[in-house]
Design an enzyme around this catalytic site. Structure first.
Site, PDB file in Angstrom:
ATOM      1  CD  GLU A  98      -1.569   1.639   2.915  1.00  0.00           C
ATOM      2  OE1 GLU A  98      -0.896   2.839   3.143  1.00  0.00           O
ATOM      3  OE2 GLU A  98      -1.935   1.092   3.745  1.00  0.00           O
ATOM      4  CG  HIS A  99       3.375   2.661   3.246  1.00  0.00           C
ATOM      5  ND1 HIS A  99       4.080   3.632   4.020  1.00  0.00           N
ATOM      6  CD2 HIS A  99       2.387   2.365   4.263  1.00  0.00           C
ATOM      7  CE1 HIS A  99       3.627   3.743   5.125  1.00  0.00           C
ATOM      8  NE2 HIS A  99       2.627   2.957   5.172  1.00  0.00           N
ATOM      9  CD  GLU A 176       1.821   2.869   9.468  1.00  0.00           C
ATOM     10  OE1 GLU A 176       2.424   3.025   8.203  1.00  0.00           O
ATOM     11  OE2 GLU A 176       0.717   2.900   9.211  1.00  0.00           O
ATOM     12  CB  VAL A 347     -18.819   0.472  23.660  1.00  0.00           C
ATOM     13  CG1 VAL A 347     -18.816   0.191  22.057  1.00  0.00           C
ATOM     14  CG2 VAL A 347     -18.091   1.656  23.829  1.00  0.00           C
ATOM     15  N   GLY A 348     -21.620  -1.494  23.221  1.00  0.00           N
ATOM     16  CA  GLY A 348     -21.787  -2.968  22.979  1.00  0.00           C
ATOM     17  C   GLY A 348     -22.283  -3.285  21.508  1.00  0.00           C
ATOM     18  N   GLY A 349     -22.061  -4.299  21.054  1.00  0.00           N
ATOM     19  CA  GLY A 349     -22.566  -4.534  19.634  1.00  0.00           C
ATOM     20  C   GLY A 349     -21.791  -5.659  18.774  1.00  0.00           C
ATOM     21  N   PRO A 884     -19.493  24.601   3.307  1.00  0.00           N
ATOM     22  CG  PRO A 884     -19.858  25.770   5.507  1.00  0.00           C
ATOM     23  CD  PRO A 884     -19.629  26.182   3.911  1.00  0.00           C
ATOM     24  CE  LYS A 885     -18.904  19.677  -0.249  1.00  0.00           C
ATOM     25  NZ  LYS A 885     -18.084  20.955   0.002  1.00  0.00           N
TER      26      LYS A 885
END
Ligand SMILES: [Zn+2]
Length: 1006
Positions: A98-99, A176, A347-349, A884-885
Site C-alpha cells: 500500500e505504501h 509507523e 459500548v456494545g454491539g 460547508p456540507k
C-alpha cells in the site's frame, strides 16, 4: 453506546438485472468497456446527487456519483484483500505494498507526482490496510478529476516498486510501527489476534516492521521487492476491486472518463478470500485474559465469537441486540453497572473481524471498585441477556429502530465527497448495487428467528473475557511477541460458567421504554426572516447576562438546527483548583445526564457538554422539534447542580488518571503541549493541575458551581430551521433558569487570553523528555504575528506551497519518520508556520534537517514558475471557498467568528479577494521576513521532545553530530523557567474586529 461496525459482507448474491443494459457498442454515447449498468440505486428522497453503478468488462465494480454543484471531486479504490493474505514469512507485506503504490508508476515515474499534482490542485490523498481490505483515495478540485484519475489508475495498472524507493519506504513502515508500539489500542488489538488459533490468518501481525520486512527475509534469502511484485500481481485484480468516483460531470461523462481508464486494470480472475472458520474455535473460548496496559487504563471486554452477520442486513438482528445491550437509558445494563459504582461507560454491539467471521462484544470501563467485581459484572451481562431472551424479540423495538434509521436516511446531511467515496467503496464490495447507499439504513424484513439465533451464541460457554488494568500486573507473566505486551490467559472455572448459565434477571433490568424524543414535526419553516438571506447571524437579544445570535438557514433545508452556548466565567480557569473543579463538574454533569439524554441521542440529537479556559460550553445538533426539551434539562442540571459524593470520587479519580496518562501520549502531542505552555499568557501545567487535584472535595465543587452560576455571561448561537420567536423563547427560558440572584460579569472579565510575543531575531528552544515512546520529536515554529486578512492568506499560501515538498523531502527522501507535518498554527489571534517531525533520530538532528529544508525552500520558491505559483494560489482559493456540507460545519464556522470576537462572517470571500492579489514576490518577501535564517526579524520557537526509552534517541546525540556539516548555526536560548520567560516578553494585541459589532460585554459595567 451502541457500536455496529458499518462494513462489508459478501452476501454471495448476484446483482439484480440492471434496468439499463444497453451494453457496449450501443448508440447514445455508450462507453466501451462497460458490461452492465445499474440505474436503479435506491437513494434518499432529499438526495440531489445522481448515482449509477457499472460493472466493467474486466469485472471491476464502479459507483459513479454526479453532483454538478460539487466543489470537490473524489475517488476511492478498494482491493478486497488485506494483511490476512500476507505470505506467512512476510508479515506486513500488504501494508508495505500500500505504501509503495504512491511512489511511481510506469506512466508517471516521479515519486511525488501524485501528491504534487493533488497539492497543486487543491487535493489530498491517503490509504489504509485492514485485515481484508486495502483502500486508496484522493480528492481534488473538480476541473482536475480526469488527470488525477489517470495518475491514480496507474497504481493498479503498472506500479514501479523501484529498488531505491522500496529500501527507503521500509523506514516509514518501521516508524509507523514504532509510533504504535507503546499505544494500548494497538497492543490490545494484537493481543487478541495473538491469542487466536495460530493456524488462522487472523493470528497475524499486519503492520510489519524492519525485522519482518527486511532483516529476517534477508537471512532467509527472500527478495522482498520480488515478493511485493508477486503480491500485487496475485491480488490486485479487477475482479476483486471496487471504485467510487464523485464528480461535477454528468453520469455519462463520468462513465466515459472512468471506463476506458480502469478497464486497463488486469483481471486475473482472483477471488476475494473469505474465512468462514472462526479464529476462536471451541478450544479458545471460556478464556479470561489479564493484560497490563502502558497507560493507567481499566477496562473489561466480554466477547462472543459469531459468524459474519452482514448477509442479514435487511433484517438487522445484530443491530437489534446492539441497541439493547448498548442502551444507556432506564433499565439498561449500563444503568445497573453505574448504580453499583463499577463502570461509567459501555459500548456494545457486533463487529466484523474479516469476511466470514465476527464478534459480539460488550466493553466497559472499570472504576477502582469495579476491578474487584469482575465476575459480578460478567454475571450482570448474562442476567441482561437472560432478560432479553425471556422477553423474546419485540417487534415494537425493531420497528422503532427501523423508523429512526429510515428518518435518518431521509434527512441525512450531504456527505463530504471524500467520506462518501471511502465509505461506499467498502459497501460496494459487500452489497448488491441497488442497496449500496441504503444498506445500513433501510431494514425491511422482520425476522425474529435471526435475533434468537444470534442470542443463542451469547452464552457462557462461548465467552472470552479480557481485563485491562495495572492492578493485575503481577498475574501477567506471559509476553505477546510483536508488541511485548505482558498478559496472562487462563481458563474460566466450570463453577463460574455454571453460575452464569443460571443467571436470572433482577427487576432493575428491563427493556427500554418507548423513545419520547422521536420528532413528531419534521416540517420546514416557511415564514420569511431577514437572516436567511444574510451572511451574518443577527444579535436578537443582548442583555448584561446573555447575548443571542440567530440565523435562519436557507441553504441546507433540513428539519434540523444547531444550538450552541458558552457559559463564560473567569472562575473556570482562575487557578489550578478551579480548573480541576470545572473539569470534574463537567464529567459529573455528563454522567448525570446520560440516562435521560441517551434517548435523545438515539433520536438523532447529538449533544455535548465541555469545558475550556473560558467556562462551560453546550452544543445540541439535530432535529429541531424537541431540542428545547434537552437543552432545558441540561441547563437545569447545570444550575441546580448537587454533587453526589460517591460519583464525585469516581470522576475525580478518572480526571486525575487522564492528566497522568498524558505522559504516554505520542511525542508530537507533547511538543504541541509544550509549545502552548511557552506561548499562551496563562496556562496551568499538568503538574500543577495534578498537585491541585488531590485536594478537591465534593463540598468545594457544590460551592464552586453555585458561585460560578451566580456570576456568568451566556452567549449563544441558534442556526437552522428555527424562527426568531422560537429562538428568543428558548433563550428567555434559559435566562429565566439562571439563579435569581445572578449578577452580570464586568466587561474586563470577558477579555480573551493573549499570546506571548517573541522578540525579533529570537530563537528559543524548550526541551523535554518522554520515557514511554522510542520516538523523539522536533517541532519548529516561526511566528508571523497577529492575524489579519492579508497575512492570513499569505501564510496559508506559503504553507500550501511547502506542504508537499516538506513531506517529500523529510519523509519520502530522508525517511526521518512516519509523522511529518507542516502547516499553520493559530492561537489567541496570532499565527505562524509550524513543522513537526517524529522520528527515531535525535531532536537536534531533526532540527537541522527541518532547517535545511526550510532554507532550501527559498530556492524552491524562487524557481517556481509563475504558472506553478498560480496553481497553488487558485488551489488555495478554491479550498477556502468550499462550502460547508453540513449545517453543523456552517454553524461552527459562524460560531468561531463569535468566540474569537472578530466577527468576519464573510471571511472566505474577503480573504480570497486578498489572496488573488498576492504575488510570488510578496510570498518570497513574507518567507524572507518570517522564515529565512538570514532575517533579523525571524521569531522562532523550537520544542525538542527527547526519548529516554530503551532504544530511543536519548543517548545518541554524538553520532548525530557527525552528520552536522553546517556548523555555523547560532545557538538557541533554552526556556527553563516559564514564568521568567513570559514576564520578560510582550503580549500580542488581539485582532481588530472586522465589523462594527458592540463588544461582547458592552452591556456589562466597566
Ligand atoms: Zn502505513
Amino acid at each position: 453506546m451502541t457500536v455496529t461496525q458499518c462494513a462489508r459482507q459478501s452476501p454471495g448474491r448476484a446483482g439484480r438485472s440492471p434496468t439499463d443494459s444497453r451494453g457496449p457498442g450501443g448508440s447514445d454515447g455508450v462507453t466501451t468497456g462497460v458490461l452492465k449498468r445499474y440505474d436503479n440505486i435506491i437513494k434518499s428522497a432529499e438526495d440531489k446527487r445522481e448515482y449509477r453503478g457499472l460493472q466493467l468488462t474486466n469485472g471491476l465494480k464502479v459507483l459513479l456519483v454526479s453532483d454538478p454543484t460539487t466543489d470537490k471531486s473524489a475517488a476511492a479504490m478498494d482491493v478486497n484483500v488485506g494483511y490476512l493474505s500476507d505470505p506467512d514469512e512476510l508479515p506486513g507485506l500488504a501494508h508495505f505494498c500500500e505504501h509503495m503504490l504512491f511512489l511511481g508508476t510506469e506512466k508517471y515515474p516521479e515519486e511525488n507526482e501524485y501528491n504534487k499534482f493533488l497539492s497543486e490542485h487543491g487535493g489530498s490523498s491517503n490509504a489504509s490496510t485492514s485485515s481484508d481490505h486495502t483502500t486508496y483515495y484522493f480528492d481534488v478540485l473538480p476541473d482536475h478529476l480526469g488527470k488525477a484519475l489517470d495518475i491514480f489508475a496507474q497504481f493498479f495498472i503498472s506500479p514501479l516498486f523501484t529498488e531505491s524507493a522500496t529500501g527507503r519506504e521500509l523506514s516509514a513502515v518501521n516508524s509507523e510501527h514504532e509510533k504504535n508500539a507503546a499505544s494500548d489500542t494497538w497492543r490490545l488489538d494484537q493481543l487478541n489476534k495473538s491469542t487466536a488459533d495460530p493456524d488462522h490468518p487472523y493470528h497475524k501481525f499486519g503492520t510489519g516492521n524492519r525485522d519482518t520486512l527486511e532483516t529476517i527475509p534477508k537471512q532467509k534469502g527472500i527478495d522482498v521487492r520480488k515478493e511485493l511484485l508477486k503480491f500485487h500481481k496475485q491480488w490486485y485484480s479487477a475482479s476483486i476491486m471496487t471504485l467510487v468516483v464523485v464528480g461535477k460531470e454528468t453520469l455519462s461523462e463520468l462513465e466515459a472518463l472512468v471506463a476506458p481508464l480502469f478497464t486497463q486494470v488486469a483481471d486475473r480472475g482472483t477471488r476475494a478470500p473469505s474465512w468462514p472458520q472462526h479464529p476462536y474455535p471451541e478450544g479458545r473460548r471460556r478464556k479470561r485474559a489479564y493484560c497490563l496496559p502502558v497507560k493507567d487504563l481499566r477496562s473489561l471486554s466480554i466477547d462472543f465469537p459469531i459468524p459474519d452477520t452482514r448477509k442479514h442486513y435487511k433484517s438487522g438482528p445484530g443491530h437489534y441486540l446492539s441497541h439493547l445491550l448498548g442502551h444507556e437509558g432506564p433499565g439498561s445494563l449500563l444503568s445497573a453497572l453505574k448504580a453499583k459504582g463499577w463502570c461509567n461507560s459501555l459500548v456494545g454491539g457486533t463487529r466484523i473481524g474479516a469476511r466470514g467471521f465476527g464478534f459480539f462484544g460488550v466493553q466497559v470501563d472499570l472504576t477502582e471498585k469495579g476491578t474487584e467485581h469482575i465476575d459480578e459484572i460478567v454475571e450482570l451481562v448474562f442476567q441482561y441477556i437472560a432478560m432479553v431472551r425471556r422477553e423474546g424479540a419485540q417487534r415494537w423495538v425493531w420497528e422503532e429502530q427501523r423508523d429512526l434509521m429510515a428518518m435518518e436516511f431521509r434527512f441525512k446531511d450531504t456527505q463530504e465527497p471524500r467520506s462518501l467515496v471511502t465509505g461506499h467503496v467498502h459497501l460496494l464490495q459487500e452489497f448488491p448495487m441497488e442497496d449500496v447507499l441504503s444498506a445500513y439504513y433501510l431494514i425491511t424484513e422482520w425476522r425474529p428467528e435471526l435475533i434468537d439465533e444470534l442470542l443463542e451464541l451469547l452464552i457462557p460457554e462461548n465467552v472470552r473475557i479480557g481485563i485491562v488494568a495495572k492492578c493485575f500486573a503481577e498475574k501477567c507473566t506471559q509476553v505477546e511477541p510483536w508488541y511485548g505486551t505482558k498478559y496472562l490467559q487462563e481458563d474460566i472455572e466450570d463453577a463460574k460458567i455454571n453460575a452464569w448459565k443460571a443467571a436470572k434477571p433482577p427487576p432493575e433490568l428491563h427493556l427500554p421504554p418507548p423513545n419520547e424524543f422521536i420528532p413528531s414535526r419534521l416540517d420546514l419553516e416557511t415564514s420569511s426572516d431577514v437572516t436567511s438571506e444574510a451572511i451574518a447571524p443577527a444579535i436578537i437579544k443582548d442583555t448584561p447576562l446573555m447575548r443571542l445570535w440567530f440565523k435562519r438557514d436557507n441553504e441546507f433545508m433540513l428539519p434540523k438546527a444547531f444550538v450552541t452556548m458558552d457559559l463564560v466565567s473567569p472562575l473556570a480557569y482562575a487557578d489550578p483548583v478551579c480548573c480541576n473543579l470545572t473539569s470534574v463538574w463537567v464529567l459529573l454533569l455528563r454522567d448525570q445526564l446520560q440516562q435521560f439524554a441517551y434517548a435523545a441521542e438515539l433520536a438523532g440529537l447529538r449533544w455535548s457538554l465541555g469545558n475550556a479556559k473560558y467556562g462551560l460550553s453546550v452544543t445540541i445538533d439535530g432535529y429541531d422539534d424537541k431540542q428545547h426539551v434537552l437543552l432545558e434539562k441540561i441547563v437545569d442540571s447545570i444550575v441546580h447542580f448537587k454533587t453526589d459524593p460517591q460519583r464525585f470520587e469516581i470522576m475525580k479519580e478518572s480526571h486525575v488518571r487522564a492528566i497522568r496518562n498524558f505522559e504516554a501520549e505520542q511525542p508530537y502531542q507533547h511538543a504541541v503541549y509544550h509549545q502552548a505552555l511557552c506561548l499562551s499568557d496563562l496556562v496551568w501545567t499538568r503538574c500543577q493541575l495534578l498537585d491541585a487535584a488531590k485536594e478537591i472535595t465534593a463540598e468545594q465543587l457544590d460551592d464552586f458551581a453555585a458561585r460560578m452560576m451566580r456570576r456568568v455571561h451566556v452567549e449563544a448561537l441558534m442556526f437552522g430551521n428555527l424562527t426568531r420567536q422560537r429562538a428568543l423563547q428558548i433563550a428567555d427560558t434559559i435566562e429565566s433558569k439562571l439563579p435569581k440572584d445572578a449578577t452580570p460579569l464586568l466587561a474586563q472579565q470577558l477579555m480573551l487570553y493573549r499570546e506571548v510575543e517573541l522578540e525579533k531575531g529570537a530563537w528559543y528552544v524548550r526541551e523535554t523528555e518522554n520515557s514511554v515512546h522510542k520516538s523523539s520529536c522536533a517541532s519548529l515554529y516561526y511566528a508571523c504575528g497577529v492575524r489579519a486578512a492579508r497575512s492570513n492568506v499569505t501564510l496559508e499560501l506559503l504553507a500550501h506551497a511547502l506542504s508537499e515538498p516538506c513531506f517529500h523531502v523529510l519523509r519520502t527522501k530522508e525517511q526521518l519518520g512516519y509523522i511529518v507535518f507542516s502547516g499553520v498554527r493559530r492561537s489567541n489571534g496570532v499565527q505562524g508556520l509550524r513543522v513537526i517531525v517524529q522520528s527515531d533520530r535525535h531532536p537536534a538532528f531533526l532540527e537541522r534537517r527541518i532547517d535545511a529544508f526550510l532554507q532550501g525552500a527559498r530556492e524552491y520558491l524562487e524557481n517556481m514558475t509563475e504558472e506553478e505559483f498560480a496553481k497553488h494560489r487558485s488551489a488555495l482559493a478554491a479550498q477556502r471557498l468550499e462550502r460547508p456540507k453540513r449545517m453543523s460545519s456552517k454553524a461552527s464556522q459562524l460560531w468561531s467568528e463569535i468566540t474569537a470576537q472578530v466577527y468576519n462572517f464573510d471571511r472566505p470571500r474577503v480573504e480570497v479577494e486578498q489572496l488573488n492579489t498576492v504575488t510570488k514576490e510578496e510570498l518570497i518577501q513574507f518567507y524572507m521576513k518570517h522564515i529565512s535564517a538570514d532575517s533579523s526579524e525571524r521569531q522562532k520557537l523550537s520544542v525538542h521532545v527527547l526519548s529516554t526509552a530503551e532504544g530511543g534517541a536519548g543517548r545518541r546525540e554524538q553520532d548525530e553530530d557527525e552528520t552536522d556539516t553546517t556548523g555555523k548555526q547560532a545557538e538557541p536560548i533554552k526556556i527553563t523557567d516559564l514564568v521568567e520567560f513570559k514576564c520578560r516578553r510582550r503580549l500580542y494585541p488581539h485582532p481588530i474586529p472586522f465589523t462594527n459589532i458592540p463588544r461582547k460585554g458592552a452591556q456589562c459595567k466597566l
